[in-house]
Scaffold this active site. Structure first.
Site, PDB file in Angstrom:
ATOM      1  N   ARG A 118       0.867  -1.190   0.000  1.00 52.80           N
ATOM      2  CA  ARG A 118       0.000   0.000   0.000  1.00 52.80           C
ATOM      3  C   ARG A 118       0.896   1.229   0.000  1.00 52.80           C
ATOM      4  O   ARG A 118       1.704   1.430   0.914  1.00 52.80           O
ATOM      5  CB  ARG A 118      -0.909  -0.004   1.235  1.00 52.80           C
ATOM      6  CG  ARG A 118      -1.642   1.305   1.406  1.00 52.80           C
ATOM      7  CD  ARG A 118      -2.757   1.249   2.425  1.00 52.80           C
ATOM      8  NE  ARG A 118      -3.907   0.550   1.885  1.00 52.80           N
ATOM      9  CZ  ARG A 118      -5.137   0.590   2.423  1.00 52.80           C
ATOM     10  NH1 ARG A 118      -5.352   1.281   3.530  1.00 52.80           N
ATOM     11  NH2 ARG A 118      -6.127  -0.065   1.870  1.00 52.80           N
ATOM     12  N   HIS A 145      -7.510   0.662  -6.456  1.00 56.26           N
ATOM     13  CA  HIS A 145      -7.598  -0.163  -5.239  1.00 56.26           C
ATOM     14  C   HIS A 145      -8.167  -1.530  -5.655  1.00 56.26           C
ATOM     15  O   HIS A 145      -9.303  -1.883  -5.326  1.00 56.26           O
ATOM     16  CB  HIS A 145      -8.498   0.536  -4.221  1.00 56.26           C
ATOM     17  CG  HIS A 145      -8.432  -0.017  -2.837  1.00 56.26           C
ATOM     18  ND1 HIS A 145      -7.588  -1.052  -2.469  1.00 56.26           N
ATOM     19  CD2 HIS A 145      -9.131   0.318  -1.713  1.00 56.26           C
ATOM     20  CE1 HIS A 145      -7.758  -1.313  -1.179  1.00 56.26           C
ATOM     21  NE2 HIS A 145      -8.682  -0.509  -0.703  1.00 56.26           N
ATOM     22  N   GLN A 148     -10.000  -4.098  -3.366  1.00 55.09           N
ATOM     23  CA  GLN A 148     -11.335  -3.660  -2.954  1.00 55.09           C
ATOM     24  C   GLN A 148     -12.332  -3.846  -4.097  1.00 55.09           C
ATOM     25  O   GLN A 148     -13.473  -4.264  -3.877  1.00 55.09           O
ATOM     26  CB  GLN A 148     -11.283  -2.187  -2.530  1.00 55.09           C
ATOM     27  CG  GLN A 148     -12.596  -1.655  -2.033  1.00 55.09           C
ATOM     28  CD  GLN A 148     -12.986  -2.215  -0.670  1.00 55.09           C
ATOM     29  OE1 GLN A 148     -12.247  -2.087   0.285  1.00 55.09           O
ATOM     30  NE2 GLN A 148     -14.165  -2.830  -0.592  1.00 55.09           N
ATOM     31  N   ASP A 236     -17.137   6.934  -1.941  1.00 53.92           N
ATOM     32  CA  ASP A 236     -15.888   6.885  -1.166  1.00 53.92           C
ATOM     33  C   ASP A 236     -15.649   8.293  -0.624  1.00 53.92           C
ATOM     34  O   ASP A 236     -16.303   9.252  -1.044  1.00 53.92           O
ATOM     35  CB  ASP A 236     -14.737   6.414  -2.071  1.00 53.92           C
ATOM     36  CG  ASP A 236     -13.433   6.197  -1.308  1.00 53.92           C
ATOM     37  OD1 ASP A 236     -13.480   6.024  -0.072  1.00 53.92           O
ATOM     38  OD2 ASP A 236     -12.359   6.222  -1.953  1.00 53.92           O
ATOM     39  N   CYS A 275     -16.352   1.400   0.549  1.00 52.97           N
ATOM     40  CA  CYS A 275     -15.173   0.592   0.901  1.00 52.97           C
ATOM     41  C   CYS A 275     -14.777   0.767   2.367  1.00 52.97           C
ATOM     42  O   CYS A 275     -14.082  -0.075   2.916  1.00 52.97           O
ATOM     43  CB  CYS A 275     -14.011   0.923  -0.024  1.00 52.97           C
ATOM     44  SG  CYS A 275     -13.441   2.639   0.099  1.00 52.97           S
ATOM     45  N   ARG A 303     -13.662  -8.843   1.994  1.00 53.73           N
ATOM     46  CA  ARG A 303     -12.250  -8.587   1.664  1.00 53.73           C
ATOM     47  C   ARG A 303     -11.407  -9.842   1.863  1.00 53.73           C
ATOM     48  O   ARG A 303     -10.554 -10.183   1.051  1.00 53.73           O
ATOM     49  CB  ARG A 303     -11.674  -7.459   2.532  1.00 53.73           C
ATOM     50  CG  ARG A 303     -12.144  -6.059   2.227  1.00 53.73           C
ATOM     51  CD  ARG A 303     -11.701  -5.558   0.850  1.00 53.73           C
ATOM     52  NE  ARG A 303     -10.263  -5.448   0.693  1.00 53.73           N
ATOM     53  CZ  ARG A 303      -9.532  -4.406   1.056  1.00 53.73           C
ATOM     54  NH1 ARG A 303     -10.120  -3.341   1.576  1.00 53.73           N
ATOM     55  NH2 ARG A 303      -8.228  -4.379   0.856  1.00 53.73           N
TER      56      ARG A 303
HETATM   57  N1  NVA Z   1      -9.885   6.655  -1.489  1.00 54.85           N
HETATM   58  C1  NVA Z   1      -9.535   6.215  -0.168  1.00 54.85           C
HETATM   59  C2  NVA Z   1      -9.783   4.750  -0.009  1.00 54.85           C
HETATM   60  C3  NVA Z   1      -9.487   4.210   1.362  1.00 54.85           C
HETATM   61  C4  NVA Z   1      -9.720   2.743   1.463  1.00 54.85           C
HETATM   62  C5  NVA Z   1      -8.060   6.550   0.081  1.00 54.85           C
HETATM   63  O1  NVA Z   1      -7.247   6.372  -0.838  1.00 54.85           O
HETATM   64  O2  NVA Z   1      -7.730   7.008   1.173  1.00 54.85           O
HETATM   65  N1   CP Z   2     -11.219  -0.263   2.446  1.00 53.30           N
HETATM   66  C1   CP Z   2      -9.953  -0.324   2.884  1.00 53.30           C
HETATM   67  O1   CP Z   2      -9.006  -0.538   2.116  1.00 53.30           O
HETATM   68  O2   CP Z   2      -9.836  -0.160   4.227  1.00 53.30           O
HETATM   69  P1   CP Z   2      -8.485   0.083   5.033  1.00 53.30           P
HETATM   70  O3   CP Z   2      -7.957   1.428   4.623  1.00 53.30           O
HETATM   71  O4   CP Z   2      -8.924   0.055   6.473  1.00 53.30           O
HETATM   72  O5   CP Z   2      -7.520  -1.007   4.723  1.00 53.30           O
END
Ligand code: NVA
Ligand code: CP
Length: 320
Positions: A118, A145, A148, A236, A275, A303
């Site tokens: 990540r 993502h 997800q 989101d 998500c 997930r």
């Molecule tokens: N768009 C959000 C998704 C978090 C799971 C982010 O990138 O922070």
């Molecule tokens: N939806 C998702 O990726 O959640 P986290 O940021 O908690 O991993």
């Protein structure tokens, strides 16, 4: 005398595939195969009859951003299938002191069977993939993502025998989640509407690629028009991780870009997905999260099984 070498002999390696974007799902057949396997794993967990398909496998995970679901669902799931994990927070590794990715990747792939990463830029997971001999899984970048999106496809597939027959609508920022849904739309030929404020559109190359694959992608700033007759409503956060400085400006720009009861009412008795984490009262109303159309917590639970089906597939560990 033959000496051990620190370079893996590529001829001895099976063809490796990564999961860097939602497009890497490949096609609808593979997506459905992963969904079927994820459902089997779920049933196996409920009936306590899971084969330890990841026994002897170790998955490394590297986080440069916060996570709750991604980290715990990967870790718990891998352990349930007999495998192990090593979790790294980037700031506690030598990466934070300047060790290049090309060195880190070549070292770590000698220890683990896959890396789940990540990070911010898509170029970072691409660089890991360039130098790694084990599969690299995108656990969220600024662009996409895909873990997800696979999960969300599973969540609708489990409930709807014709999951892509009717339109889906995404309300909010044209961010990594929006891009992922666009890629999914390309893979399955979906009618996808994206409602976002001007200046916050999704990635143009994703839209073009999905349209070239046969999807119908509509980008609009009309929330009601996007939601009309949609079977799936998606959203989101207005400010993603890394955009904290823009949060105030985004609050103003995104006012009204919310899944509220009016959006649900204009849609076709929709499944509502998020998500998570959610900002109740911003991109989604509290009563919608808690209401009868929400499948959000089932989505979060999915997930784990979606990612296990994916890991088995990437590692050649799927049962025959
Ligand atoms: N768009 C959000 C998704 C978090 C799971 C982010 O990138 O922070
Ligand atoms: N939806 C998702 O990726 O959640 P986290 O940021 O908690 O991993």
């Amino acid at each position: 005398m033959t000496r051990p070498t620190d370079r893996r002999d590529e001829r001895d390696q099976p063809a490796r595939s990564d999961f860097l974007t939602t497009f890497d799902l490949g096609d609808r057949d593979r997506l459905e195969r992963l969904c079927r396997r994820a459902q089997d794993i779920k049933l196996g967990m409920q009936e306590r009859r899971l084969a330890p398909t990841l026994s002897g496998r170790v998955v490394g995970m590297l986080f440069e951003k916060a996570s709750t679901r991604t980290r715990v669902s990967f870790e718990a799931g891998i352990q349930r299938l007999g495998g192990g994990t090593v979790v790294l927070h980037a700031q506690t590794t030598q990466l934070a002191r300047g060790e290049p990715i090309k060195d880190s990747a070549r070292v770590l792939c000698g220890y683990v069977d896959a890396m789940v990463i990540r990070t911010h830029g898509q170029d970072i997971v691409e660089e890991w993939a360039r130098y790694s001999s084990v599969p690299i899984v995108n656990a969220l970048t600024d662009l996409d993502h895909p873990c997800q999106i696979l999960t969300d496809a599973l969540t609708i597939w489990e409930r709807d025998p014709e999951p892509y027959a009717r339109p889906w609508a995404y309300i909010g920022d044209g961010n990594n989640m929006a891009n992922g849904y666009i890629a999914l739309a390309g893979l399955v030929g979906l009618d996808l509407r994206i409602a976002c404020p001007k200046g916050y559109a999704p990635d143009a190359s994703y839209v073009q690629r999905a349209e070239d694959m046969g999807a119908t992608i509509t980008v609009t700033d009309d929330v009601a028009a996007a939601c009309k007759d949609a079977k799936v409503l998606l959203t989101d956060v207005w400010a993603s991780m890394g955009q904290e400085d823009e949060a105030q400006a985004r609050q103003e720009a995104f006012a009204g870009f919310q899944i509220d009861q009016a959006a649900v009412d204009v849609a076709d008795d929709p499944y509502v997905l998020h998500c998570l984490p959610a900002h109740r009262g911003e991109e989604i109303a509290d009563d919608v999260i808690e209401g009868p159309n929400s499948v959000i917590f089932e989505q979060a639970h999915n997930r784990m099984v979606a990612q296990l089906a994916l890991l088995e597939d990437l590692l050649g560990a799927s049962p025959a």
